[in-house]
Design an enzyme around this catalytic site. Structure first.
Site, PDB file in Angstrom:
ATOM      1  N   SER A   1     -35.426 -26.282  60.616  1.00 34.14           N
ATOM      2  CA  SER A   1     -34.981 -25.775  61.918  1.00 34.14           C
ATOM      3  C   SER A   1     -34.021 -25.938  61.879  1.00 34.14           C
ATOM      4  O   SER A   1     -32.767 -24.491  61.375  1.00 34.14           O
ATOM      5  CB  SER A   1     -35.669 -27.480  63.260  1.00 34.14           C
ATOM      6  OG  SER A   1     -35.474 -26.351  64.103  1.00 34.14           O
ATOM      7  N   HIS A   2     -32.933 -26.223  62.777  1.00 32.69           N
ATOM      8  CA  HIS A   2     -31.746 -26.135  62.972  1.00 32.69           C
ATOM      9  C   HIS A   2     -30.466 -26.502  62.383  1.00 32.69           C
ATOM     10  O   HIS A   2     -29.275 -26.949  63.156  1.00 32.69           O
ATOM     11  CB  HIS A   2     -31.144 -26.046  64.692  1.00 32.69           C
ATOM     12  CG  HIS A   2     -30.979 -27.066  65.004  1.00 32.69           C
ATOM     13  ND1 HIS A   2     -32.662 -27.670  65.769  1.00 32.69           N
ATOM     14  CD2 HIS A   2     -30.493 -27.799  65.796  1.00 32.69           C
ATOM     15  CE1 HIS A   2     -32.439 -29.051  66.385  1.00 32.69           C
ATOM     16  NE2 HIS A   2     -31.270 -28.911  66.308  1.00 32.69           N
TER      17      HIS A   2
ATOM     18  N   THR B   1     -38.907 -37.697  74.071  1.00 33.09           N
ATOM     19  CA  THR B   1     -38.822 -36.467  73.346  1.00 33.09           C
ATOM     20  C   THR B   1     -39.386 -36.094  72.119  1.00 33.09           C
ATOM     21  O   THR B   1     -40.096 -37.229  71.401  1.00 33.09           O
ATOM     22  CB  THR B   1     -37.494 -37.066  72.963  1.00 33.09           C
ATOM     23  OG1 THR B   1     -36.830 -37.317  73.836  1.00 33.09           O
ATOM     24  CG2 THR B   1     -36.486 -36.129  72.610  1.00 33.09           C
TER      25      THR B   1
ATOM     26  N   ASP C   1     -35.815 -21.201  62.631  1.00 28.71           N
ATOM     27  CA  ASP C   1     -37.332 -21.126  62.032  1.00 28.71           C
ATOM     28  C   ASP C   1     -38.350 -21.036  63.573  1.00 28.71           C
ATOM     29  O   ASP C   1     -38.666 -21.147  63.547  1.00 28.71           O
ATOM     30  CB  ASP C   1     -37.717 -22.590  61.283  1.00 28.71           C
ATOM     31  CG  ASP C   1     -37.698 -23.991  63.025  1.00 28.71           C
ATOM     32  OD1 ASP C   1     -36.748 -23.593  63.647  1.00 28.71           O
ATOM     33  OD2 ASP C   1     -38.988 -24.829  62.590  1.00 28.71           O
TER      34      ASP C   1
ATOM     35  N   ASP D   1     -33.228 -20.427  67.173  1.00 27.72           N
ATOM     36  CA  ASP D   1     -32.951 -20.903  65.783  1.00 27.72           C
ATOM     37  C   ASP D   1     -33.789 -20.418  64.443  1.00 27.72           C
ATOM     38  O   ASP D   1     -33.947 -19.972  64.656  1.00 27.72           O
ATOM     39  CB  ASP D   1     -32.959 -22.386  66.105  1.00 27.72           C
ATOM     40  CG  ASP D   1     -34.367 -23.000  65.864  1.00 27.72           C
ATOM     41  OD1 ASP D   1     -35.368 -21.724  66.411  1.00 27.72           O
ATOM     42  OD2 ASP D   1     -34.370 -24.173  65.625  1.00 27.72           O
TER      43      ASP D   1
ATOM     44  N   ASP E   1     -38.111 -21.769  66.629  1.00 24.91           N
ATOM     45  CA  ASP E   1     -39.083 -22.119  67.255  1.00 24.91           C
ATOM     46  C   ASP E   1     -38.243 -23.071  69.039  1.00 24.91           C
ATOM     47  O   ASP E   1     -38.681 -23.152  69.696  1.00 24.91           O
ATOM     48  CB  ASP E   1     -39.494 -24.031  67.161  1.00 24.91           C
ATOM     49  CG  ASP E   1     -38.287 -24.535  66.130  1.00 24.91           C
ATOM     50  OD1 ASP E   1     -37.325 -24.549  66.288  1.00 24.91           O
ATOM     51  OD2 ASP E   1     -38.993 -26.176  66.240  1.00 24.91           O
ATOM     52  N   ARG E   2     -37.037 -22.841  69.005  1.00 25.40           N
ATOM     53  CA  ARG E   2     -36.402 -22.627  69.706  1.00 25.40           C
ATOM     54  C   ARG E   2     -35.652 -21.479  70.393  1.00 25.40           C
ATOM     55  O   ARG E   2     -35.277 -20.616  69.581  1.00 25.40           O
ATOM     56  CB  ARG E   2     -34.996 -23.978  69.695  1.00 25.40           C
ATOM     57  CG  ARG E   2     -35.281 -25.803  69.433  1.00 25.40           C
ATOM     58  CD  ARG E   2     -34.225 -25.542  68.912  1.00 25.40           C
ATOM     59  NE  ARG E   2     -34.410 -27.444  68.808  1.00 25.40           N
ATOM     60  CZ  ARG E   2     -35.197 -27.984  67.973  1.00 25.40           C
ATOM     61  NH1 ARG E   2     -35.415 -27.491  67.248  1.00 25.40           N
ATOM     62  NH2 ARG E   2     -35.568 -29.684  68.448  1.00 25.40           N
TER      63      ARG E   2
ATOM     64  N   THR F   1     -41.154 -38.840  61.801  1.00 28.74           N
ATOM     65  CA  THR F   1     -40.847 -38.231  62.733  1.00 28.74           C
ATOM     66  C   THR F   1     -41.338 -36.623  63.250  1.00 28.74           C
ATOM     67  O   THR F   1     -41.014 -35.737  62.688  1.00 28.74           O
ATOM     68  CB  THR F   1     -39.332 -37.694  63.389  1.00 28.74           C
ATOM     69  OG1 THR F   1     -38.905 -37.428  61.525  1.00 28.74           O
ATOM     70  CG2 THR F   1     -38.934 -39.813  63.512  1.00 28.74           C
TER      71      THR F   1
END
Length: 535
Positions: free
Chosen positions: A105-106, A332, A259, A257, A261-262, A9
């Site tokens: 990430s989150h 996704t 890192d 978030d 990216d959101r 992924t």
């Protein structure tokens, strides 16, 4: 040696601990060696083209970035090692072979990850993911652990990468003078992540007055002490930011978030109540904003394209049908969105915006990935423009509903730790013909490769999913429609579901949505029978 951690992924993500299925020094070295040997065998002049490596602030992130760099230096690669903490998209400016970002990430504080980008600056997809995975298994014996004097062997282009990122960001700025005149107060939280310095510079670049930071969450902290889970989507994650906004008389909260990216946002209504916008609502707002800019520039709408993941709202699809621009959907993940965008550009389209419902938004034509910083300033610019017109973000969203139909979503998940039970559930679903008195009109099964709307082959237009994934469309006699997508998570023992109802009557849409979700659990998933957990 053997490793059980999954690579596919766009990289790795797991709990930090010893063991073959966790993130640790050995796994990072093995992943790096496999990636290194794969690109050497498959790309001409790989070593001289080089690799760029960045990291966030999580525990072990810097060490693992350095170990990754050591592997590539040892193999003779030109290696660019980012100095200091990097925002997720800020390291993609160099024209190199591939990029690696050490981040989770989150995810929770005990996790970390290893994200890989290809030479097109988009996260890897097939066949590279499987090729790299096989290469990792063929190169498990560690060749180097040495990080001493590493920085003298790596190239430092950190400032150049940051400047290139902000130069690209500045191209999205539409109304600098208006921004500077605005009296709108914004509160921003970086959720104990890396975004504060990037968002602060972006605000200055766009001409906004400084925002009010959530001081307790402003600086990077890998332990995320004020939140149970560092994801702006999680219930309660924005509580401190909302209290800060109330204390300062601010009507808007912005959040990234860890890192960066959101992006998530909230607006305070006239009644003093806060609305936290969903990812689909923000996607609709940004799409409408993008469409307005495109029209005002006098560009041909038939050359405009926007993308959303297949589990995101179908409102963008409805907008495209009414306005005449191209809508595309994909699986996704921004590895699919980014590559779909590049394919559309090759076909002559301009793709200025794309999104997925998990608060990920992509702007402009340079960075083909989700980016919380550009989303933050784009939202702030939308707020300022609407305020100048006497509108609010909520009223602007209602305008879109009036024009394209009312869309409401409800997304959640069931917890199931038994793979055989999950298999049984998904084997049964395609046989069902109704839900909450709605008739199923189409079934797209991306597990088996079946699309009821595409005879005579019945092959889906989207690629097969790596796990279970089925999408149903249904409708009532009053023309209220429902799209229900359910899929397994690639990283957690969850059956995720995404339900959206749309129609002209908001009350009817809400009622149908509620019934569908209830029946999904009780009848379709048989949650009680299978002992499924639910938040």
């Amino acid at each position: 040696m053997r490793t059980r951690i999954e690579f596919g992924t766009a990289g790795l993500r797991a709990r930090m601990a010893a063991g073959w299925s966790c993130m640790n020094d050995l796994i990072v070295i093995q992943a790096s060696q496999g990636l290194c040997q794969y690109v050497l065998k498959n790309v001409e002049n790989a070593a001289s083209r080089g690799v760029v490596i960045g990291h966030d602030h999580r525990h072990n992130s810097q060490r693992w970035a350095e170990l990754t760099a050591a592997v590539f230096v040892h193999a003779g690669f030109k290696t660019y090692l980012h100095r200091g903490l990097g925002a997720h998209s800020a390291f993609q400016a160099l024209q190199i072979l591939c990029g690696i970002m050490i981040t989770a990430s989150h995810n929770a504080k005990d996790d970390n990850g290893y994200k890989v980008y290809w030479e097109n600056a988009v996260q890897i997809i097939g066949p590279h993911d499987k090729g790299i995975s096989a290469s990792i298994k063929a190169n498990l014996e560690p060749q180097t652990w040495m990080t001493e004097q590493l920085h003298s062997l790596c190239l430092d282009r950190t400032q150049e990468m940051k400047d290139a990122y902000f130069a690209n960001l500045a191209s999205l700025n539409r109304s600098r003078v208006l921004n500077g005149q605005s009296r709108v107060k914004f509160v921003n939280t970086s959720m104990h992540g890396v975004s504060d310095v990037f968002v602060s510079r972006a605000f200055e670049s766009f001409g906004f007055p400084p925002y009010i930071p959530v001081v307790e969450q402003q600086q990077p902290d890998p332990d995320f002490p004020t939140v149970a889970f560092p994801n702006p989507e999680e219930k309660g994650a924005l509580d401190l930011a909302l209290r800060t906004a109330d204390a300062h008389g601010a009507n808007y909260v912005l959040s990234q978030d860890p890192d960066s990216d959101r992006f998530c946002a909230a607006e305070k209504g006239p009644n003093g109540q806060w609305t936290v916008f969903t990812g689909d609502q923000l996607g609709t707002l940004f799409a409408a904003q993008t469409l307005e800019h495109y029209k005002s520039a006098g560009k041909p709408l038939e050359k405009l394209a926007m993308i959303a993941s297949t589990v995101s709202s179908k409102m963008l699809e409805a907008m495209a049908e009414k306005e005449g621009f191209k809508f595309a959907e994909c699986l996704t993940g921004f590895k699919f969105i980014g590559n779909t965008a590049l394919d559309l550009v090759k076909g002559g389209y301009e793709v200025p915006f794309s999104y997925e419902e998990a608060i990920g938004f992509m702007f402009g034509d340079r960075i083909r990935d989700k980016d919380g910083v550009s989303a933050t300033v784009s939202f702030a610019e939308l707020v300022v423009a609407l305020t100048n017109q006497g509108k609010t973000v909520h009223s602007y969203l209602e305008e879109q509903y009036q024009r394209y139909g009312y869309f409401q979503t409800l997304n959640s998940y069931f917890v199931c730790k038994d793979p055989s039970t999950i298999d049984k559930i998904f084997e049964r679903l395609p046989e069902l013909s109704q839900i909450a008195s709605l008739t199923i009109t189409s079934v797209v099964d991306l597990t088996t490769g079946y699309d009821s709307t595409n005879p005579p082959t019945y092959k889906p237009s989207l690629p097969l999913s790596s796990g279970h994934m089925i999408q149903f469309r249904a409708k009532q006699k009053d023309d209220t429609k429902v799209v229900l997508t359910t899929r397994t998570s690639g990283t957690e023992p969850k059956i995720k579901y995404y339900v959206e109802a749309n129609g002209v009557d908001p009350t009817a849409v809400h009622n149908v949505l509620t019934k569908v979700v209830q029946e999904l659990g009780s009848t379709w998933m048989e949650a009680e029978k299978h002992h499924l957990g639910h938040p």
